[in-house]
Enzyme design. Structure first.
Site, PDB file in Angstrom:
ATOM      1  N   ASP A   1      -7.253  48.571 -84.279  1.00 31.55           N
ATOM      2  CA  ASP A   1      -6.818  48.586 -82.878  1.00 31.55           C
ATOM      3  C   ASP A   1      -6.195  47.245 -82.481  1.00 31.55           C
ATOM      4  O   ASP A   1      -5.092  47.188 -81.932  1.00 31.55           O
ATOM      5  CB  ASP A   1      -7.993  48.911 -81.948  1.00 31.55           C
ATOM      6  CG  ASP A   1      -8.371  50.383 -82.045  1.00 31.55           C
ATOM      7  OD1 ASP A   1      -7.572  51.152 -82.613  1.00 31.55           O
ATOM      8  OD2 ASP A   1      -9.449  50.754 -81.568  1.00 31.55           O
TER       9      ASP A   1
ATOM     10  N   LYS B   1      -7.403  54.447 -69.693  1.00 29.49           N
ATOM     11  CA  LYS B   1      -8.253  54.948 -70.779  1.00 29.49           C
ATOM     12  C   LYS B   1      -9.360  53.957 -71.115  1.00 29.49           C
ATOM     13  O   LYS B   1     -10.485  54.348 -71.377  1.00 29.49           O
ATOM     14  CB  LYS B   1      -7.385  55.216 -72.017  1.00 29.49           C
ATOM     15  CG  LYS B   1      -8.083  55.985 -73.111  1.00 29.49           C
ATOM     16  CD  LYS B   1      -7.089  56.359 -74.191  1.00 29.49           C
ATOM     17  CE  LYS B   1      -7.582  57.509 -75.059  1.00 29.49           C
ATOM     18  NZ  LYS B   1      -8.705  57.181 -75.901  1.00 29.49           N
TER      19      LYS B   1
ATOM     20  N   HIS C   1      -2.809  53.614 -74.137  1.00 31.06           N
ATOM     21  CA  HIS C   1      -3.175  52.386 -73.421  1.00 31.06           C
ATOM     22  C   HIS C   1      -2.804  51.116 -74.182  1.00 31.06           C
ATOM     23  O   HIS C   1      -2.361  50.134 -73.596  1.00 31.06           O
ATOM     24  CB  HIS C   1      -4.685  52.405 -73.126  1.00 31.06           C
ATOM     25  CG  HIS C   1      -5.551  52.625 -74.355  1.00 31.06           C
ATOM     26  ND1 HIS C   1      -6.729  51.990 -74.559  1.00 31.06           N
ATOM     27  CD2 HIS C   1      -5.377  53.403 -75.466  1.00 31.06           C
ATOM     28  CE1 HIS C   1      -7.265  52.377 -75.705  1.00 31.06           C
ATOM     29  NE2 HIS C   1      -6.457  53.238 -76.276  1.00 31.06           N
ATOM     30  N   ARG C   2      -2.982  51.165 -75.492  1.00 30.65           N
ATOM     31  CA  ARG C   2      -2.727  49.925 -76.253  1.00 30.65           C
ATOM     32  C   ARG C   2      -1.237  49.593 -76.330  1.00 30.65           C
ATOM     33  O   ARG C   2      -0.865  48.426 -76.391  1.00 30.65           O
ATOM     34  CB  ARG C   2      -3.329  50.014 -77.655  1.00 30.65           C
ATOM     35  CG  ARG C   2      -4.824  50.203 -77.624  1.00 30.65           C
ATOM     36  CD  ARG C   2      -5.568  49.715 -78.829  1.00 30.65           C
ATOM     37  NE  ARG C   2      -6.958  50.111 -78.691  1.00 30.65           N
ATOM     38  CZ  ARG C   2      -7.846  49.518 -77.900  1.00 30.65           C
ATOM     39  NH1 ARG C   2      -7.498  48.450 -77.206  1.00 30.65           N
ATOM     40  NH2 ARG C   2      -9.075  49.954 -77.799  1.00 30.65           N
TER      41      ARG C   2
ATOM     42  N   ASN D   1      -8.589  62.614 -74.015  1.00 35.03           N
ATOM     43  CA  ASN D   1      -8.094  62.089 -75.285  1.00 35.03           C
ATOM     44  C   ASN D   1      -9.090  61.087 -75.848  1.00 35.03           C
ATOM     45  O   ASN D   1      -8.718  60.124 -76.507  1.00 35.03           O
ATOM     46  CB  ASN D   1      -6.720  61.442 -75.066  1.00 35.03           C
ATOM     47  CG  ASN D   1      -5.940  61.304 -76.378  1.00 35.03           C
ATOM     48  OD1 ASN D   1      -6.373  61.804 -77.421  1.00 35.03           O
ATOM     49  ND2 ASN D   1      -4.811  60.626 -76.322  1.00 35.03           N
TER      50      ASN D   1
END
Ligand code: ATP
Ligand SMILES: Nc1ccn([C@@H]2O[C@H](COP(=O)(O)O)[C@@H](O)[C@H]2O)c(=O)n1
Length: 645
Positions: free
Chosen positions: A316, A414, A388-389, A92
């Site tokens: 992000d 990740k 992941h975030r 990904n």
């Protein structure tokens, strides 16, 4: 489903050395591979996305070796991949998929690129369209506009102008810019639509320049890649710490007091996400910055301010602000974040759903979120959507002084495989004193006195087993009917108020102390499903400023991370005498001999059961009160409570 429970926190402070930046790591790897000469890369990020790029480069015939730690040596291929036909699986990793698509389309060869299911839902049509304008031959192997892709050798139309959309993902422009030097011709790239995430393009241009290719830029709409451009190794490249990963720790410092310093990014960073620090500062956080570090502390007022911000430049790190909003003094608006919808998951929808679980009111729009913090946060199990975030952001909820469960925590691999370990190092957990020991040793008395002296909460865990036994007996459930008792335990209508124990709102404080309930409690306590049903309930007693909890498995199972563990005991005879005296004082009938026998049988059952048996742990301090009075026992515990918690 695998999960991690993060303990309630009092605050966060300390220092964190950041892992390498993902954006820089994957760009530098590709540039080093395409360059002439060898490149030493220092402090490369160790993570899934970077592994995908490393594997792909090896498959393409690029030689690289890992040196010590996170240092690598990449032998550049001078723009020509030795392997001309290959299948690449890129997981990904958008930072691998998009740039490799462009580089391979312009390099010539037969390649198939695929990823995980979510990668196949992330659009790539705008990049493919731009590459087709240059003559590249690319087929969609699944849905039109999405990976997987087949790339074929083609006669390219080099030079001239290309157009690419800039309003979906800035990675399309990054990919084109990094690949175009392979054509050797001057190419003008015109961005269609408003370019989003401009700081990521700035990273691309900066790194291309370090590898010898200077792209001219006219605003953020036209980019000119010069004729005859060739990548040349700069020798050694240092990867900065990841500025997006820094955001979780900076937010933790701002919410949890701080000071919390991240090392590896600072004033000199080329990453746009360092501007997250400005966003935090506008919420009132106190920020200090050096060349290579940033430090965050809570606002002088103690409370973060609400905000209304355009966050297009830090998409992000902006996710971290959505969770920081839970700690603000009013509704917070995050604007211009449409790109969230095509990331690892639809982050706008995912964020809204999970924020609601912890009690926030959330308004979700096509490209915005409004987060209104709740009066009190709620314990929740957070789904992470293989993102992941999401996992890292929601760790911050624990700073609200409550437990938070993060499902599938390994998704952090990740970009930050050691995230939860680093977070634990700076987290100041709500302290727990665990007092375990046999019946009538004085655990309850000592725990209550210690809690009162410290001003902490107190948990008498044995009373929960006693209430289950009482509820079972009242409902006519056999005390070995595990499923029925576990169901009772899971929905136990019990509460504690002013030292009284209530079942269904009725005071049962005296009844649960009867010998029938004592014996019944130790019978239901051997049943694993009953213990499991009471686990989270006990853990949720952990609340600021601290908890004193007593029982049999507090230090081993319920709070294995307890600040102080005490094994409180006394000889069986003195315990029986104390219990006898206690019953006499309450005007209850008692017989010394049968008391001693009951107590010994109960201890034997508690110690012999296979699940969570009563035993002294190696890290527990022994407190034998056979010859001590209550005051002495309380002082013994208080003297051992660490001063700096
Ligand atoms: N060090 C001590 N010296 C004398 N008496 C004590 C001491 N500690 C506790 N006691 C008395 O012993 C009795 C039993 O104590 P307590 O109920 O606190 O024990 P416990 O370990 O919590 O028991 P249980 O596990 O059965 O709930 C109480 O009357 C208490 O006042
Ligand atoms: N953490 C605990 C606490 C208690 N038990 C069982 O419950 C019984 C009653 O406990 P008291 O502390 O009130 O005496 C006890 O005999 C244990 O069997 C437990 O298993 N784990």
């Amino acid at each position: 489903m695998e999960f991690i429970d993060l303990a309630p926190l009092l605050g966060a402070r300390g220092r964190v050395r950041l892992p390498g930046s993902k954006s820089i790591s994957n760009r530098v790897l590709l540039l080093a591979a395409l360059a002439e000469g060898d490149t030493e890369i220092r402090d490369l990020l160790a993570s899934d996305d970077v592994d995908r790029m490393l594997e792909a480069l090896r498959t393409l015939g690029v030689r690289w070796q890992r040196g010590t730690g996170d240092d690598y040596l990449v032998q550049g291929v001078g723009g020509v991949f030795p392997v001309k036909a290959a299948e690449l699986f890129l997981g990904n990793a958008g930072t691998a998929f998009r740039p490799l698509t462009a580089a391979l389309a312009l390099a010539g060869g037969e390649y198939r690129l695929s990823g995980v299911a979510r990668m196949h839902e992330r659009p790539i049509g705008d990049l493919v369209d731009a590459l087709r304008e240059a003559g590249a031959a690319i087929d969609y192997l699944g849905n039109e506009g999405y990976p997987p892709l087949a790339i074929h050798a083609a006669s390219l139309r080099t030079g001239g102008a290309l157009r690419v959309r800039g309003d979906v993902s800035s990675q399309f422009l990054t990919a084109l810019l990094m690949a175009l030097p392979l054509t050797g011709a001057e190419t003008v790239v015109e961005v269609v639509g408003e370019l989003i995430s401009k700081p990521y393009i700035a990273i691309t241009l900066e790194l291309m320049a370090r590898f010898g290719v200077e792209v001219r830029r006219e605003g953020w709409q036209r980019f000119i890649v010069p004729a005859g451009a060739r990548y040349r190794s700069p020798g050694t490249v240092y990867v900065e710490g990841d500025a997006s990963s820094a955001s979780y720790f900076l937010a933790a410092g701002a919410i949890g007091g701080g000071p919390l310093r991240v090392e590896g990014v600072g004033r000199d960073s080329i990453q746009g996400d360092v501007r997250f620090a400005e966003a935090l500062a506008s919420m009132g956080a106190r920020i200090d910055m050096g060349d290579n570090w940033i430090e965050a502390r809570a606002p002088a007022s103690g409370r973060l301010r609400a905000f209304d911000m355009d966050l297009n430049h830090i998409p992000d790190a902006a996710m971290t602000l959505a969770v920081a909003a839970l700690f603000a003094d009013g509704p917070c608006t995050l604007r211009n974040i449409a790109s969230w919808r095509v990331k690892e998951t639809d982050r706008i929808a995912a964020m809204a759903c999970e924020l609601r679980k912890v009690g926030a009111t959330v308004e979700e729009g096509a490209d915005y979120l409004v987060v209104t913090p709740p009066a009190a946060l709620q314990v929740a199990a957070i789904d992470t959507y293989d993102d992941h975030r999401m996992a890292m952001c929601f760790s911050l909820v624990s700073l609200g002084g409550l437990r938070v469960r993060i499902n599938d925590p390994k998704c952090v691999n990740k970009t930050f495989p050691t995230y939860f370990e680093r977070f634990a190092e700076v987290a100041r957990t709500v302290p727990v004193i665990a007092i375990d020991g046999p019946s009538a040793s004085g655990k309850g008395t000592v725990a209550a006195r210690v809690a009162a002296a410290l001003g902490w909460h107190c948990l008498d865990s044995g009373s929960l087993y006693r209430i289950v036994a009482l509820a079972g007996m009242r409902a006519g459930v056999a005390l070995d009917d595990e499923a029925a008792l576990a169901a009772l335990a899971a929905a136990l209508p019990a509460s504690f108020a002013d030292g009284r124990v209530l079942l269904d709102g009725v005071d049962v404080s005296a009844e649960i102390r009867s010998e029938a309930c004592s014996v019944g409690a130790s019978k239901v306590a051997v049943l694993p499903a009953v213990r499991a049903a009471l686990l989270d309930r006990q853990r949720d007693y952990r609340a600021a400023p601290g908890l004193v909890a007593e029982g049999r498995d507090i230090g081993s199972v319920i709070f294995p991370d307890a600040t102080l563990k005490i094994f409180l005991t006394a000889s069986a005879e003195s315990r029986a005498q104390r219990r006898y005296k206690q019953l006499m004082e309450k005007g209850m009938a008692a017989n010394m001999e049968s008391l001693l026998q009951d107590l010994q049988e109960r201890d034997a059952r508690d110690a012999a059961r296979p699940v969570a048996p009563l035993k002294q742990l190696p890290d527990a301090v022994l407190l034998d009160t056979t010859t001590m009075d209550v005051e002495q026992a309380v002082s013994f515990v208080l003297e051992r409570v660490p001063a700096d918690r």
